[in-house]
Design an enzyme around this catalytic site. Structure first.
Site, mmCIF file in Angstrom:
data_model
loop_
_atom_site.group_PDB
_atom_site.id
_atom_site.type_symbol
_atom_site.label_atom_id
_atom_site.label_comp_id
_atom_site.label_asym_id
_atom_site.label_seq_id
_atom_site.Cartn_x
_atom_site.Cartn_y
_atom_site.Cartn_z
ATOM 1 N N ARG A 1 -16.229 7.482 12.531
ATOM 2 C CA ARG A 1 -14.961 8.278 12.446
ATOM 3 C C ARG A 1 -15.350 9.960 12.332
ATOM 4 N NH1 ARG A 1 -12.131 10.470 8.280
ATOM 5 N NH2 ARG A 1 -13.328 9.404 6.774
ATOM 6 N N LEU B 1 -6.909 10.968 7.719
ATOM 7 C CA LEU B 1 -5.654 11.453 7.066
ATOM 8 C C LEU B 1 -4.874 11.406 8.111
ATOM 9 C CD1 LEU B 1 -6.661 14.133 4.407
ATOM 10 C CD2 LEU B 1 -6.405 11.799 4.128
ATOM 11 N N GLY C 1 0.790 3.823 3.967
ATOM 12 C CA GLY C 1 1.834 2.965 3.388
ATOM 13 C C GLY C 1 3.177 3.454 2.888
ATOM 14 N N GLY D 1 0.895 -1.137 0.097
ATOM 15 C CA GLY D 1 -0.038 0.179 -0.052
ATOM 16 C C GLY D 1 0.794 1.157 -0.030
ATOM 17 N N GLU E 1 -6.193 2.949 7.086
ATOM 18 C CA GLU E 1 -7.323 2.370 7.314
ATOM 19 C C GLU E 1 -7.791 0.873 7.243
ATOM 20 O OE1 GLU E 1 -10.031 4.463 4.197
ATOM 21 O OE2 GLU E 1 -11.589 3.203 4.611
ATOM 22 N N ARG F 1 -21.382 12.747 10.925
ATOM 23 C CA ARG F 1 -21.856 11.960 9.665
ATOM 24 C C ARG F 1 -22.986 10.772 10.043
ATOM 25 N NH1 ARG F 1 -15.870 11.177 6.978
ATOM 26 N NH2 ARG F 1 -15.572 13.449 6.776
ATOM 27 N N LEU G 1 -1.437 7.291 2.364
ATOM 28 C CA LEU G 1 -0.673 7.984 3.236
ATOM 29 C C LEU G 1 0.049 7.150 4.254
ATOM 30 C CD1 LEU G 1 -3.107 11.132 4.278
ATOM 31 C CD2 LEU G 1 -1.117 10.987 2.344
HETATM 32 C C1 LIG Z 1 -13.754 10.370 -1.030
HETATM 33 C C2 LIG Z 1 -13.046 10.480 0.085
HETATM 34 C C3 LIG Z 1 -12.701 11.417 0.743
HETATM 35 C C4 LIG Z 1 -12.197 11.488 2.212
HETATM 36 N N1 LIG Z 1 -11.890 12.574 2.684
HETATM 37 C C5 LIG Z 1 -11.172 12.561 3.892
HETATM 38 C C6 LIG Z 1 -10.750 13.665 4.715
HETATM 39 O O1 LIG Z 1 -11.296 14.992 4.051
HETATM 40 N N2 LIG Z 1 -10.087 13.714 5.678
HETATM 41 C C7 LIG Z 1 -9.819 12.498 6.262
HETATM 42 O O2 LIG Z 1 -9.333 12.555 7.068
HETATM 43 N N3 LIG Z 1 -10.136 11.304 5.588
HETATM 44 C C8 LIG Z 1 -10.779 11.308 4.419
HETATM 45 N N4 LIG Z 1 -11.047 10.194 3.719
HETATM 46 C C9 LIG Z 1 -10.742 9.026 4.552
HETATM 47 C C10 LIG Z 1 -9.000 8.752 4.281
HETATM 48 O O3 LIG Z 1 -8.998 9.288 2.668
HETATM 49 C C11 LIG Z 1 -8.659 7.413 4.078
HETATM 50 O O4 LIG Z 1 -9.090 6.645 5.137
HETATM 51 C C12 LIG Z 1 -6.985 7.187 4.091
HETATM 52 O O5 LIG Z 1 -6.499 7.897 2.951
HETATM 53 C C13 LIG Z 1 -6.679 5.880 3.940
HETATM 54 O O6 LIG Z 1 -5.162 5.821 3.633
HETATM 55 P P1 LIG Z 1 -4.495 4.509 3.746
HETATM 56 O O7 LIG Z 1 -2.954 4.910 3.585
HETATM 57 O O8 LIG Z 1 -4.707 3.618 4.785
HETATM 58 O O9 LIG Z 1 -5.011 3.829 2.365
HETATM 59 P P2 LIG Z 1 -5.132 4.063 0.882
HETATM 60 O O10 LIG Z 1 -4.853 5.332 0.404
HETATM 61 O O11 LIG Z 1 -6.525 3.520 0.420
HETATM 62 O O12 LIG Z 1 -4.140 3.098 -0.004
HETATM 63 C C14 LIG Z 1 -4.466 1.719 -0.138
HETATM 64 C C15 LIG Z 1 -3.208 1.316 -0.785
HETATM 65 O O13 LIG Z 1 -3.033 -0.222 -0.896
HETATM 66 C C16 LIG Z 1 -2.764 -0.703 -2.059
HETATM 67 N N5 LIG Z 1 -3.457 -2.097 -2.191
HETATM 68 C C17 LIG Z 1 -4.700 -2.438 -1.650
HETATM 69 N N6 LIG Z 1 -5.035 -3.875 -1.670
HETATM 70 C C18 LIG Z 1 -3.814 -4.339 -2.175
HETATM 71 C C19 LIG Z 1 -3.326 -5.621 -2.885
HETATM 72 N N7 LIG Z 1 -4.035 -6.616 -2.762
HETATM 73 N N8 LIG Z 1 -2.216 -5.655 -3.316
HETATM 74 C C20 LIG Z 1 -1.340 -4.503 -3.506
HETATM 75 N N9 LIG Z 1 -1.599 -3.352 -2.951
HETATM 76 C C21 LIG Z 1 -2.909 -3.080 -2.522
HETATM 77 C C22 LIG Z 1 -3.258 0.179 -2.993
HETATM 78 O O14 LIG Z 1 -2.667 0.079 -4.132
HETATM 79 C C23 LIG Z 1 -2.956 1.571 -2.316
HETATM 80 O O15 LIG Z 1 -1.573 1.953 -2.534
HETATM 81 C C24 LIG Z 1 -11.650 10.174 2.525
HETATM 82 C C25 LIG Z 1 -11.784 9.055 1.676
HETATM 83 C C26 LIG Z 1 -12.532 9.052 0.733
HETATM 84 C C27 LIG Z 1 -13.000 7.618 0.040
#
Ligand SMILES: Cc1cc2nc3c(=O)[nH]c(=O)nc-3n(C[C@H](O)[C@H](O)[C@H](O)COP(=O)(O)OP(=O)(O)OC[C@H]3O[C@@H](n4cnc5c(N)ncnc54)[C@H](O)[C@@H]3O)c2cc1C
Ligand code: SF4
Ligand code: FES
Lengths: 639, 214, 244
Positions: free
Chosen positions: A436, A442, A46, A41, A426, A331, A44
């Site tokens: 949440r 973020l 990963g 991943g 997440e 929410r 943010l």
């Molecule tokens: C539309 C939207 C708006 C949002 N707005 C806000 C906001 O304003 N403020 C806030 O705090 N939060 C917000 N959130 C929530 C927040 O953006 C996410 O919870 C957070 O960015 C998740 O980050 P992450 O690093 O956990 O995962 P992600 O950014 O989802 O990254 C997941 C990563 O895992 C990889 N991956 C997944 N499965 C596999 C696999 N099987 N094999 C290889 N790679 C894989 C993907 O390639 C990706 O790189 C929002 C979410 C959405 C959907």
């Protein structure tokens, strides 16, 4: 597996993290190079973790399924990122941020983790700023904030409506620096198919190269999952269409407990489904609720144009039900209230599944220019998609699946129940309880990646320094690889008639109807039955064209949907088990006479961590009791 | 350092500078050409003589030739690498709204270059002694040429092309040199238009006058 | 409405590829362009034929995954949006729609409409960052930045790395993309420290991977879904000269 040990450090809440860092075991810099870490991943969490671990000198291998790490779905976050800087001098503090999160999560999160997330939030903002993230600023050159997501202080840092993008690109840049230095090796267009355990420890992964189709083995001393949320289990959601739970699910099947899977946040302000072909729901930032007023007609089935409905015939139901918070209720509350009105027949539009978000009064008061300055890009986006100009008529909005508070169970060190397997961002369950608060994800994902994991993983790795590079020729790798290939071949060999997408859509509908914003026992039981039937049909009638050894999006999709069937069952099981209403989890049987959620602290102040018990066997529930030492559990009221 | 010299931006930088230099020469040439309109050949021939012999002008001439050479070779090199960067084109073409003339710079440039070669044979090489002729009487050489209708057609066509070339080149050079400004760039574009019409029109007016009225 | 699609089909990087014609009889103007392709793919799978491969993920115009060359325009005929935001209501009944992959030597076709854009990552890896280690950042408000400058940096920073600028440019030049990143950092005091090394390294890499050079045609600016301005290119050039 015995009792769940969250390994919460001793001492007063505010001292735990400091104490932990001061006393945890370390790895000598010379040894770090020899230790390999796999990160899956590049959101943010990963990309942040990969950068920080690379900077420390570990040998990191990072994976994502997109063509570039810059496209992880963190990129889509709009509203902002919280921090307890108290720049506005409005009584904010680490404690208040912590308290808002605990309360917002309806007292179903672990105090120590939440406090720590609030504690590192300030460092996150400092770091992003240093990385060149252009956060909004005031005329004096200082950083600006706004208030967001149902709290009474202004602590949300933002970059217009693109905060996630800007933070992610900042993180991507630090990742690139480590790739250049050679400490991180990047593997884009790879999908993790399975986790490899050796003697009970996470030691590697099996991936599929999405370009060549090759099945690859990668080994490491520790594995970090940062794979994001599983909101696409509803098919239509605000997540990227390729978001999936497969990596976490495979880890679950190998022994990692899955916690609170039924805690899914439904976001109140998304563009409603317009037609049956739709593949995705676009979020309209929550910040719109700062100025927009939400209403439906007072008369059932009123089909007049919104602008033709006079003031006295409009029901501003949030302002009516929650006079203190009005349109700014959290929410879960806002979403449920919208559903309640629509179910009762007051919804607008052809489907009756939408409510008005009206800027008429705000434009009258502040002028069109002011509104344009604040939300111009959102209005533009709304018009592109719907063709409607929201400066002259209200936006139509409806709730949509958005964020999964549930995820892999982790302890204070962010380690899952499998030694050496970590989960951050997440993909874990830890900080948001049953709901949440806006702009805190973020913050948590960045905190986990940059500041927490790099400080906790040493404790485990210090015990691994004598383990030489792990050979991928080992039997465990061969077996995992074989199993992965067999499964893919099985999917290809069904040779039915229907594509995976059509099953995903139907599964999503089952989940949305029976296990969405509000749930009841009969509906959940029905859902279990329907999921099972559909799953059977899937394994009989699926068609995957093409072969294993080529670019094959149908095959990727089929694998993800197959996993979703299994996760869906667990999600429903968890919802059935939790006989209370808390946060986003609303069980119709447990509500106050005026329709508010009713928690059952006596029986359910615990994290439900599910253990996989094998194919066809019911999952085993483990409870992590939540102890609230600092805060008093209260009824969450926004009246 | 050597890398920096051969970077795409450096090549463009040099090309732009050379181009801008050439832009300064055109008005000078035009002013001298206006003397062709006089019935007395002396002033024109004197000017030509001065241009051919005055030491400072000789240095200027070397620089000018170098500028042409650099502008042309770099132009060709860059164009080739640009073609190589898009080995397969689009069936549906390009419908982007763009500065129209910029798409044909290599072709307008090539036309101007062809003309230049012709021009060199007619005048410059005579001066250098490479081609037979009287370098002291370019006035009559010019008048003779402009009496040939075909020469006039070619001459006019080439100057139209030069206009197209100049129009994009003028403002483009500023952009390449990093000079893009909220207020000044639109003004530069206006001047470019003015220049790109005025210079070719000046040359053309001389040829037309001589052709039709003398 | 009815449409005739002419789609570039190419089995893999080394295959030859050709245009295939597909008749679409039931396109709703409410569909998004990618949903129209989804419905084509659903049909192809039902007929046991190979569906059209294309990159996409967020489907809300921000990840930069999607990108197709549609009827002479990257991301289709509507300005300032990505392919995933393109609505079918902008097409006419009976229209023929040509769909091609990005064409550029550094963006080789992987399959059908999917191209390899790792060249962009390579440029960013060269020096598209500010060298600051986790934990060593100063207090955020110790760095004061005039709002105007910060907003300008933001306007450059919103590039989604889709590659439409390269696809649009007759020279397959990546200068709009590269200059947007360079501008963001050049404007911010945090980025000035390494400004010289950065611009040299990124321009070097840009040339090395085989992009063409800018001839100030402006197609990139006209087609960029995020409306990145070519003033960024002028700024990059300035930065480049300053780096001597
Ligand atoms: C539309 C939207 C708006 C949002 N707005 C806000 C906001 O304003 N403020 C806030 O705090 N939060 C917000 N959130 C929530 C927040 O953006 C996410 O919870 C957070 O960015 C998740 O980050 P992450 O690093 O956990 O995962 P992600 O950014 O989802 O990254 C997941 C990563 O895992 C990889 N991956 C997944 N499965 C596999 C696999 N099987 N094999 C290889 N790679 C894989 C993907 O390639 C990706 O790189 C929002 C979410 C959405 C959907
Ligand atoms: S500059 Fe514009 S067109 Fe080019 S990659 Fe960035 S967003 Fe896409
Ligand atoms: S799919 Fe993300 S920008 Fe189009």
């Amino acid at each position: 597996m015995g009792k769940l040990d969250a390994k919460i450090p001793a001492g007063p809440l505010a001292q735990k993290w400091t104490n932990y860092k001061a006393t945890t075991k370390l790895v000598n810099p010379a040894n770090k190079k020899k230790l390999e870490i796999i990160v899956i991943g590049t959101g943010l969490s990963g990309a942040g973790a990969s950068s920080a671990l690379g900077e420390l000198g570990y040998s990191v291998k990072t994976f994502c399924y997109q063509d570039s790490p810059r496209r992880a779905h963190s990129v889509a976050a709009q509203g902002g990122i919280n921090a307890a800087k108290n720049y506005q001098s409005d009584n904010d503090s680490v404690y208040r941020l912590f308290y808002d999160m605990i309360k917002g999560g309806d007292f179903r999160a672990r105090e120590a983790n939440v406090y720590r997330a609030a504690e590192v939030s300030n460092q996150v903002i400092d770091h992003y700023t240093a990385l060149g993230v252009p956060f909004a600023r005031d005329y004096g050159g200082t950083l600006n904030t706004r208030s967001f997501g149902g709290v009474q202080v202004s602590r949300t840092f933002y970059s217009s409506g693109q905060t996630g993008q800007q933070c992610l690109l900042g993180t991507y840049s630090s990742l690139n620096r480590q790739i250049k230095s050679g400490n991180v090796k990047m593997f884009p267009r790879r999908e993790m198919l399975d986790l490899v355990l050796i003697e009970g420890k996470a030691r590697g992964i099996i991936t599929r190269n999405l370009v060549s189709g090759e099945i690859e083995r990668h080994s490491a001393h520790a594995v970090v999952l940062a794979t994001g949320g599983y909101g696409t289990i509803y098919f239509l959601s605000t997540l990227a269409v390729n978001s999936n739970a497969s990596a976490a699910w495979k880890a679950h099947k190998k022994g990692a407990f899955f916690a609170n899977p039924s805690f899914v946040q439904i976001h109140p302000t998304s563009i409603p489904q317009l037609n049956e072909f739709q593949s995705k729901l676009t979020l309209m930032s929550e910040s719109l609720r700062n100025d927009g007023r939400i209403w439906v007609p007072k008369t059932k089935g009123d089909k007049r144009h919104a602008n033709d409905i006079p003031e006295e015939e409009r029901d501003y139901y949030l302002e009516r039900r929650y006079p203190t918070f009005g349109n700014l209720v959290p929410r879960d509350v806002a979403s449920r209230a919208a559903k309640e009105r629509c179910d009762a027949g007051y919804g607008i539009g052809e489907t009756g599944l939408a409510v008005n978000l009206d800027f008429r009064d705000a434009i009258k008061k502040q002028g069109k220019k002011a509104i344009e300055n604040k939300y111009g890009n959102l209005f533009e986006m709304y018009r592109n998609i719907t063709g409607i100009d929201s400066y002259v008529e209200p936006m139509r909005i409806y709730p949509a699946g958005h964020y999964t508070m549930g995820g892999l169970w982790v302890d204070y060190e962010l380690m899952t129940t499998i030694p050496g397997l970590y989960s951050i961002g997440e993909s874990n369950f830890s900080d948001h309880g049953a709901n949440r608060l806006g702009a805190s994800s973020l913050m948590q994902a960045s905190g986990d990646g940059y500041f927490i994991l790099p400080n906790t993983i040493n404790n485990y790795l210090s015990g691994e320094i004598s383990v030489p590079k792990i050979s991928t020729d080992r039997l465990e790798f061969a077996e995992a690889e074989k199993a992965s290939i067999e499964r893919l071949n099985k999917l290809i060999s069904i040779k039915g008639k229907k594509n995976a997408g059509s099953f995903h859509k139907r599964l999503g509908k089952i989940m949305w109807d029976h296990c969405g914003m509000s749930r009841n026992e009969a509906g959940l039981k029905e859902a279990l039955k329907l999921i099972n039937e559909l799953k059977e049909e899937f394994w009989k009638e699926l068609n995957v064209t093409g072969s294993l050894n080529e670019v094959n999006p149908e095959l990727e999709k089929a694998g993800r949907v197959a996993d979703y069937f299994e996760l869906a069952e667990l999600l429903v099981t968890d919802a059935l088990n939790r006989k209370e209403s808390c946060g986003a989890h609303f069980r119709e049987e447990y509500q106050t006479p005026d329709g508010e959620a009713m928690r059952n602290d006596e029986e359910f102040t615990y994290v439900a961590a599910w253990e996989y018990a094998g194919e066809g066997k019911p999952p085993v529930l483990h409870k992590e009791e939540l102890k609230f030492e600092e805060v008093e559990m209260k009824v969450r009221s926004y009246k | 350092m050597s890398k920096v010299l051969f970077a795409s931006i450096s090549k463009k930088f040099v090309m732009a500078l050379a181009g801008l230099f050439l832009l300064t020469f055109l008005p000078v040439h035009l002013i001298i050409n206006f003397m062709l309109l006089k019935s007395d050949p002396a002033p024109f021939n004197a000017a030509a003589h001065f241009m051919a012999t005055f030491p400072l002008v000789k240095i200027f001439e070397i620089v000018l030739m170098a500028a042409i050479l650099i502008h042309v070779t770099y132009g060709i090199f860059l164009q080739i690498s640009n073609w190589l960067a898009r080995p397969v084109g689009y069936v549906s073409g390009s419908k982007a709204e763009t500065s129209f003339f910029s798409k044909f710079m290599i072709w307008t440039g090539a036309t101007v270059l062809t003309f230049l070669v012709l021009h060199f044979f007619n005048f410059y090489f005579i001066k250098l002694g490479l081609v037979e002729g009287d370098p002291e009487n370019f006035y009559s050489v010019a008048h003779d040429l402009f009496r040939i209708p075909a020469y006039n057609y070619i001459y006019l066509a080439c100057f139209v092309m030069l206009g197209f070339h100049l129009y994009h080149a003028f403002s483009s050079a500023f952009q390449t040199l990093g000079l893009n400004h909220r207020i000044w760039t639109p003004i530069v574009k206006k001047i470019a238009l003015f220049y790109a019409i005025l210079i070719p029109a000046g040359f053309a007016s001389i040829s037309i006058t001589l052709w039709l009225f003398s | 409405m009815k449409l005739t699609l002419k789609i570039w089909r190419q089995k893999n990087a080394s295959a030859k590829g050709n245009f295939e014609t597909y008749q679409m009889d039931n396109v709703s103007p409410e569909m998004a362009f990618l949903e129209m392709l989804d419905s084509l793919n659903k049909r192809l799978v039902e007929e046991d034929k190979d569906p059209v491969a294309f990159d996409h993920d967020c489907r809300e115009g921000i990840c930069g995954s999607c990108g197709m060359y549609i009827n002479g325009h990257p991301h289709g005929p509507v300005p300032a949006i990505t392919t995933c935001h393109l609505s079918m209501r902008f097409f006419k009944d009976g229209e023929t729609v040509w769909i091609e992959p990005w064409r550029a030597k550094p963006f080789p076709v992987i399959k059908d409409l999917i191209v390899d854009r790792t060249a962009f990552d390579k440029i960013q890896i060269a020096c598209g960052f500010i060298s600051v280690n986790t934990g060593s950042a100063p207090e955020a408000n110790n760095i004061l930045i005039p709002k105007k400058i910060s907003d300008e940096a933001f306007n450059s920073a919103i590039c989604i790395g889709c590659g439409a600028c390269v696809a649009a440019c007759k020279n397959a030049s990546a200068m709009l993309f590269v200059s947007a990143k360079i501008s963001q950092y050049a404007l911010l005091p945090q980025g000035r420290v390494e400004a010289k090394e950065r611009v040299r390294a990124m321009v070097d890499k840009m040339d090395e991977v085989g992009f063409g050079s800018c001839s100030n045609t402006g197609a990139c600016e006209a087609e960029c879904p995020k409306q990145i301005k070519i003033t960024n290119i002028a700024r990059m050039n300035r930065e480049f000269f300053k780096a001597f």
